[in-house]
Write an enzyme that holds these catalytic residues in place. Structure first.
Site, PDB file in Angstrom:
ATOM      1  N   GLU A 112      13.157  -2.544   5.764  1.00 42.60           N
ATOM      2  CA  GLU A 112      13.098  -2.044   7.142  1.00 42.60           C
ATOM      3  C   GLU A 112      12.122  -0.881   7.196  1.00 42.60           C
ATOM      4  O   GLU A 112      11.611  -0.437   6.162  1.00 42.60           O
ATOM      5  CB  GLU A 112      14.492  -1.613   7.612  1.00 42.60           C
ATOM      6  CG  GLU A 112      15.484  -2.768   7.670  1.00 42.60           C
ATOM      7  CD  GLU A 112      16.818  -2.387   8.279  1.00 42.60           C
ATOM      8  OE1 GLU A 112      16.840  -2.001   9.458  1.00 42.60           O
ATOM      9  OE2 GLU A 112      17.828  -2.475   7.583  1.00 42.60           O
ATOM     10  N   HIS A 227      16.913   4.173  18.633  1.00 40.42           N
ATOM     11  CA  HIS A 227      16.342   3.005  17.945  1.00 40.42           C
ATOM     12  C   HIS A 227      15.151   2.506  18.750  1.00 40.42           C
ATOM     13  O   HIS A 227      15.241   2.341  19.966  1.00 40.42           O
ATOM     14  CB  HIS A 227      17.387   1.891  17.806  1.00 40.42           C
ATOM     15  CG  HIS A 227      17.000   0.882  16.767  1.00 40.42           C
ATOM     16  ND1 HIS A 227      15.972  -0.010  16.963  1.00 40.42           N
ATOM     17  CD2 HIS A 227      17.467   0.653  15.514  1.00 40.42           C
ATOM     18  CE1 HIS A 227      15.842  -0.763  15.871  1.00 40.42           C
ATOM     19  NE2 HIS A 227      16.737  -0.377  14.980  1.00 40.42           N
ATOM     20  N   ARG A 268      11.884   5.491  12.308  1.00 37.65           N
ATOM     21  CA  ARG A 268      12.332   5.215  13.674  1.00 37.65           C
ATOM     22  C   ARG A 268      11.868   6.231  14.712  1.00 37.65           C
ATOM     23  O   ARG A 268      11.454   5.868  15.802  1.00 37.65           O
ATOM     24  CB  ARG A 268      13.853   5.160  13.708  1.00 37.65           C
ATOM     25  CG  ARG A 268      14.357   3.933  13.050  1.00 37.65           C
ATOM     26  CD  ARG A 268      15.835   3.860  13.031  1.00 37.65           C
ATOM     27  NE  ARG A 268      16.168   2.593  12.389  1.00 37.65           N
ATOM     28  CZ  ARG A 268      17.391   2.198  12.114  1.00 37.65           C
ATOM     29  NH1 ARG A 268      18.413   2.953  12.420  1.00 37.65           N
ATOM     30  NH2 ARG A 268      17.606   1.043  11.552  1.00 37.65           N
ATOM     31  N   HIS A 329      21.040   5.296  19.367  1.00 37.58           N
ATOM     32  CA  HIS A 329      21.542   4.375  18.341  1.00 37.58           C
ATOM     33  C   HIS A 329      22.472   5.032  17.338  1.00 37.58           C
ATOM     34  O   HIS A 329      23.495   4.464  16.966  1.00 37.58           O
ATOM     35  CB  HIS A 329      20.337   3.786  17.605  1.00 37.58           C
ATOM     36  CG  HIS A 329      20.692   2.771  16.572  1.00 37.58           C
ATOM     37  ND1 HIS A 329      21.443   1.646  16.850  1.00 37.58           N
ATOM     38  CD2 HIS A 329      20.399   2.691  15.236  1.00 37.58           C
ATOM     39  CE1 HIS A 329      21.591   0.924  15.742  1.00 37.58           C
ATOM     40  NE2 HIS A 329      20.978   1.545  14.752  1.00 37.58           N
ATOM     41  N   ARG A 364      17.708   9.372  10.311  1.00 36.44           N
ATOM     42  CA  ARG A 364      18.285   8.494   9.279  1.00 36.44           C
ATOM     43  C   ARG A 364      17.315   7.384   8.868  1.00 36.44           C
ATOM     44  O   ARG A 364      16.708   6.727   9.720  1.00 36.44           O
ATOM     45  CB  ARG A 364      19.549   7.853   9.850  1.00 36.44           C
ATOM     46  CG  ARG A 364      20.129   6.765   8.982  1.00 36.44           C
ATOM     47  CD  ARG A 364      21.376   6.209   9.606  1.00 36.44           C
ATOM     48  NE  ARG A 364      21.101   5.468  10.820  1.00 36.44           N
ATOM     49  CZ  ARG A 364      21.257   4.150  10.950  1.00 36.44           C
ATOM     50  NH1 ARG A 364      21.666   3.425   9.926  1.00 36.44           N
ATOM     51  NH2 ARG A 364      21.027   3.536  12.090  1.00 36.44           N
TER      52      ARG A 364
HETATM   53  C1  LIG Z   1      23.985  -2.261  16.827  1.00 34.54           C
HETATM   54  C2  LIG Z   1      24.090  -1.461  15.564  1.00 34.54           C
HETATM   55  C3  LIG Z   1      23.447  -1.912  14.410  1.00 34.54           C
HETATM   56  C4  LIG Z   1      23.544  -1.165  13.220  1.00 34.54           C
HETATM   57  N1  LIG Z   1      22.939  -1.660  12.084  1.00 34.54           N
HETATM   58  C5  LIG Z   1      23.114  -0.977  10.914  1.00 34.54           C
HETATM   59  C6  LIG Z   1      22.620  -1.503   9.687  1.00 34.54           C
HETATM   60  O1  LIG Z   1      22.033  -2.581   9.642  1.00 34.54           O
HETATM   61  N2  LIG Z   1      22.808  -0.786   8.564  1.00 34.54           N
HETATM   62  C7  LIG Z   1      23.468   0.419   8.542  1.00 34.54           C
HETATM   63  O2  LIG Z   1      23.609   1.032   7.475  1.00 34.54           O
HETATM   64  N3  LIG Z   1      23.959   0.931   9.706  1.00 34.54           N
HETATM   65  C8  LIG Z   1      23.807   0.263  10.871  1.00 34.54           C
HETATM   66  N4  LIG Z   1      24.326   0.782  12.027  1.00 34.54           N
HETATM   67  C9  LIG Z   1      25.088   2.033  11.976  1.00 34.54           C
HETATM   68  C10 LIG Z   1      26.442   1.785  11.360  1.00 34.54           C
HETATM   69  O3  LIG Z   1      26.950   0.555  11.827  1.00 34.54           O
HETATM   70  C11 LIG Z   1      27.421   2.892  11.742  1.00 34.54           C
HETATM   71  O4  LIG Z   1      26.854   4.142  11.508  1.00 34.54           O
HETATM   72  C12 LIG Z   1      28.663   2.796  10.878  1.00 34.54           C
HETATM   73  O5  LIG Z   1      29.171   1.479  10.905  1.00 34.54           O
HETATM   74  C13 LIG Z   1      29.700   3.771  11.360  1.00 34.54           C
HETATM   75  O6  LIG Z   1      30.929   3.442  10.773  1.00 34.54           O
HETATM   76  P1  LIG Z   1      32.183   4.324  11.065  1.00 34.54           P
HETATM   77  O7  LIG Z   1      33.317   3.712  10.327  1.00 34.54           O
HETATM   78  O8  LIG Z   1      31.859   5.747  10.806  1.00 34.54           O
HETATM   79  O9  LIG Z   1      32.411   4.213  12.655  1.00 34.54           O
HETATM   80  P2  LIG Z   1      32.676   2.949  13.587  1.00 34.54           P
HETATM   81  O10 LIG Z   1      32.451   1.672  12.890  1.00 34.54           O
HETATM   82  O11 LIG Z   1      31.935   3.202  14.841  1.00 34.54           O
HETATM   83  O12 LIG Z   1      34.234   3.048  13.895  1.00 34.54           O
HETATM   84  C14 LIG Z   1      34.763   4.084  14.670  1.00 34.54           C
HETATM   85  C15 LIG Z   1      36.242   3.850  14.851  1.00 34.54           C
HETATM   86  O13 LIG Z   1      36.845   4.998  15.414  1.00 34.54           O
HETATM   87  C16 LIG Z   1      37.712   4.610  16.472  1.00 34.54           C
HETATM   88  N5  LIG Z   1      37.888   5.763  17.373  1.00 34.54           N
HETATM   89  C17 LIG Z   1      36.945   6.527  17.969  1.00 34.54           C
HETATM   90  N6  LIG Z   1      37.511   7.530  18.660  1.00 34.54           N
HETATM   91  C18 LIG Z   1      38.850   7.377  18.501  1.00 34.54           C
HETATM   92  C19 LIG Z   1      39.984   8.087  18.990  1.00 34.54           C
HETATM   93  N7  LIG Z   1      39.874   9.164  19.792  1.00 34.54           N
HETATM   94  N8  LIG Z   1      41.222   7.629  18.653  1.00 34.54           N
HETATM   95  C20 LIG Z   1      41.388   6.530  17.888  1.00 34.54           C
HETATM   96  N9  LIG Z   1      40.351   5.832  17.393  1.00 34.54           N
HETATM   97  C21 LIG Z   1      39.094   6.257  17.699  1.00 34.54           C
HETATM   98  C22 LIG Z   1      37.024   3.396  17.066  1.00 34.54           C
HETATM   99  O14 LIG Z   1      37.895   2.630  17.868  1.00 34.54           O
HETATM  100  C23 LIG Z   1      36.577   2.689  15.788  1.00 34.54           C
HETATM  101  O15 LIG Z   1      37.656   1.967  15.223  1.00 34.54           O
HETATM  102  C24 LIG Z   1      24.251   0.055  13.217  1.00 34.54           C
HETATM  103  C25 LIG Z   1      24.883   0.507  14.371  1.00 34.54           C
HETATM  104  C26 LIG Z   1      24.809  -0.238  15.545  1.00 34.54           C
HETATM  105  C27 LIG Z   1      25.491   0.263  16.766  1.00 34.54           C
END
Ligand SMILES: Cc1cc2nc3c(=O)[nH]c(=O)nc-3n(C[C@H](O)[C@H](O)[C@H](O)COP(=O)(O)OP(=O)(O)OC[C@H]3O[C@@H](n4cnc5c(N)ncnc54)[C@H](O)[C@@H]3O)c2cc1C
Length: 430
Positions: A112, A227, A268, A329, A364
């Site tokens: 990428e 993004h 990016r 993003h 990032r």
């Molecule tokens: C479209 C897209 C494509 C991406 N592609 C990539 C990629 O190819 N490679 C890469 O490394 N990263 C990628 N990313 C970034 C990556 O997906 C995220 O940074 C990462 O998955 C975040 O994981 P997380 O567990 O921290 O949060 P998330 O997966 O966002 O989970 C957050 C959780 O917290 C919960 N939550 C939030 N607030 C509360 C609250 N007040 N009470 C209870 N629950 C709550 C939500 O319901 C959810 O379950 C991408 C992101 C997006 C949006």
């Protein structure tokens, strides 16, 4: 109903799930999530997850990460993440995650923007779904972990400067307390606060606002990643990402006259600037992305979901360029943590996009966020599992739930707090 557990994890994305799986089975763990367990940004990740491809790649991987972050990254943390990547990937594969392979059966790597060579493992164009659904399956098999959907954290409970639990509201609007000596915030980023974002709309930076309310240290709250390429649409709602690996595999960007105007594989932030500049010059609301140089077979095999979504929106990437535009993003800043994911408040951890480990600096590098989420959620689990201090006990009688009766007002105050703190949000509301 009030509950007690050893660890409460707020969020069921990759960070929360991996943390839970790495905690000992003797611990009683409660996981909560605002929506269903499948609704997290982790499920949306398309491109993949970075991994160190042998010692000879270390210097380049480190430099690519630092260069993308404008050298504002924490070098020690970058090193820790890169050096932990093989272990995390092995762990994922042990859980059952399938990555794409070449014809001879070895792992396939893609590239990428910002990467000097291919070092990203992927599963078609749905890597996040493959990883997160597999972790979810493993969590479901654990009798010590309970997951509650449609349950929202409203606040943390702080007594004598120590975090001792959280206040939650369930789907019926009932408030209750969860008493826990270890609270892990795994709430993702804050894209839901923006008008144009690739994030799920319920991911609204709640944990960040709550941390600020309680004077927990936060860092780089104005470091928002936009993004460069999301599918242009006039419809409101979440923006659909056209993964950077599409450009990594050869897609080109064109101005309104069908001419290339920039290097498609620069980091990016720089590419986003170039696209905005070109849109301004051309007086357009998008630029064109041409996937045809990738080739028909590779498009259909590597990017089947992106292909299908474009077709659903009325564009055929096999025969024509598609319109793309930048959108919010990712959040580089967050709740400041150390290398064991501890925040500045005892009893409180932050992991994944909610946290700021310092790994990303100002921007990032693509596909470093899933890796960061997994590496540092595992470290949080280790810290909780091995610490000697059992942690403080919550005094439920001292908790006054009446301040949360008007929940709309509570969440509006969080939104307002972030609007003032997060510089980039003004861009999103323009
Ligand atoms: C479209 C897209 C494509 C991406 N592609 C990539 C990629 O190819 N490679 C890469 O490394 N990263 C990628 N990313 C970034 C990556 O997906 C995220 O940074 C990462 O998955 C975040 O994981 P997380 O567990 O921290 O949060 P998330 O997966 O966002 O989970 C957050 C959780 O917290 C919960 N939550 C939030 N607030 C509360 C609250 N007040 N009470 C209870 N629950 C709550 C939500 O319901 C959810 O379950 C991408 C992101 C997006 C949006």
């Amino acid at each position: 109903m009030n509950r007690t557990c050893d660890v409460v994890i707020v969020g069921t994305g990759a960070a929360g799930l991996f943390c839970a799986l790495n905690l000992p089975e003797r611990m009683k763990i409660l996981m909560i999530t605002k929506e269903t367990v499948e609704e997290s940004d982790s499920f949306l990740a398309q491109g993949g997850i970075c991994v160190l491809r042998g010692e000879e790649d270390y210097k380049d991987y480190f430099l690519d990460t630092m260069r993308a972050g404008h050298f504002e990254n924490n070098e020690k943390i970058v090193e820790l993440m890169i050096r932990s990547s093989n272990n995390v990937v092995r762990n994922l594969m042990h859980c059952g995650v399938q990555f794409d392979r070449t014809a001879d059966g070895s792992l396939a790597y893609t590239r990428e923007g910002g990467h000097s060579r291919p070092r990203i493992l992927f599963h078609e164009d749905v890597t996040g779904r493959e990883i997160t659904a597999t972790l979810l399956q493993r969590v479901r098999e654990r009798s010590n972990i309970v997951m509650e959907e449609h349950t929202t954290m409203v606040d943390i409970i702080v007594q004598n400067d120590v975090c001792v639990g959280i206040v939650v509201v369930d789907a019926e609007g009932k408030l209750s307390c969860v008493q826990a000596p270890n609270v892990v915030l795994a709430c993702g980023g804050l894209g839901g606060l923006f008008k144009n974002s690739t994030n799920m709309t319920h991911i609204t930076g709640d944990a960040l606002a709550i941390a600020i309310k309680h004077n927990v240290a936060v860092e780089y709250v104005d470091y928002i990643q936009v993004h460069p390429t999301t599918l242009y649409s006039k419809k409101p709602g979440r923006r659909f990402l056209i993964s950077e690996s599409v450009r990594g595999e050869g897609a080109l960007l064109y101005d309104k006259n069908g001419q290339r105007f920039t290097d498609e594989l620069q980091p990016r932030d720089l590419l986003t600037e170039a696209i905005w500049e070109q849109m301004k010059k051309d007086g357009t609301e998008f630029v064109w992305e041409d996937m045809r140089p990738i080739g028909r077979e590779e498009i259909l095999q590597h990017f089947p979901n992106i292909y299908q979504r474009c077709v659903d929106e009325g564009y055929d990437p096999l025969t024509e360029p598609i319109p793309v535009v930048p959108a919010q993003h990712y959040f580089m800043g967050g709740i400041k943590v150390d290398s064991a994911s501890r925040t500045s408040m005892s009893g409180l951890y932050a992991v994944g996009e909610t946290s700021c480990t310092g790994v990303h600096g100002r921007n990032r590098l693509a596909s470093n966020s899933l890796l960061e989420s997994l590496v540092f959620s595992q470290r949080a689990a280790d810290d909780i599992a091995f610490k000697r201090d059992p942690g403080a006990v919550c005094d439920l009688k001292a908790v006054d739930l009446s301040e949360y009766q008007d929940l709309d007002a509570v969440f509006e105050s969080y939104r307002k707090c972030l609007e003032h703190k997060v510089e980039g949000m003004r861009w999103g509301h323009e």
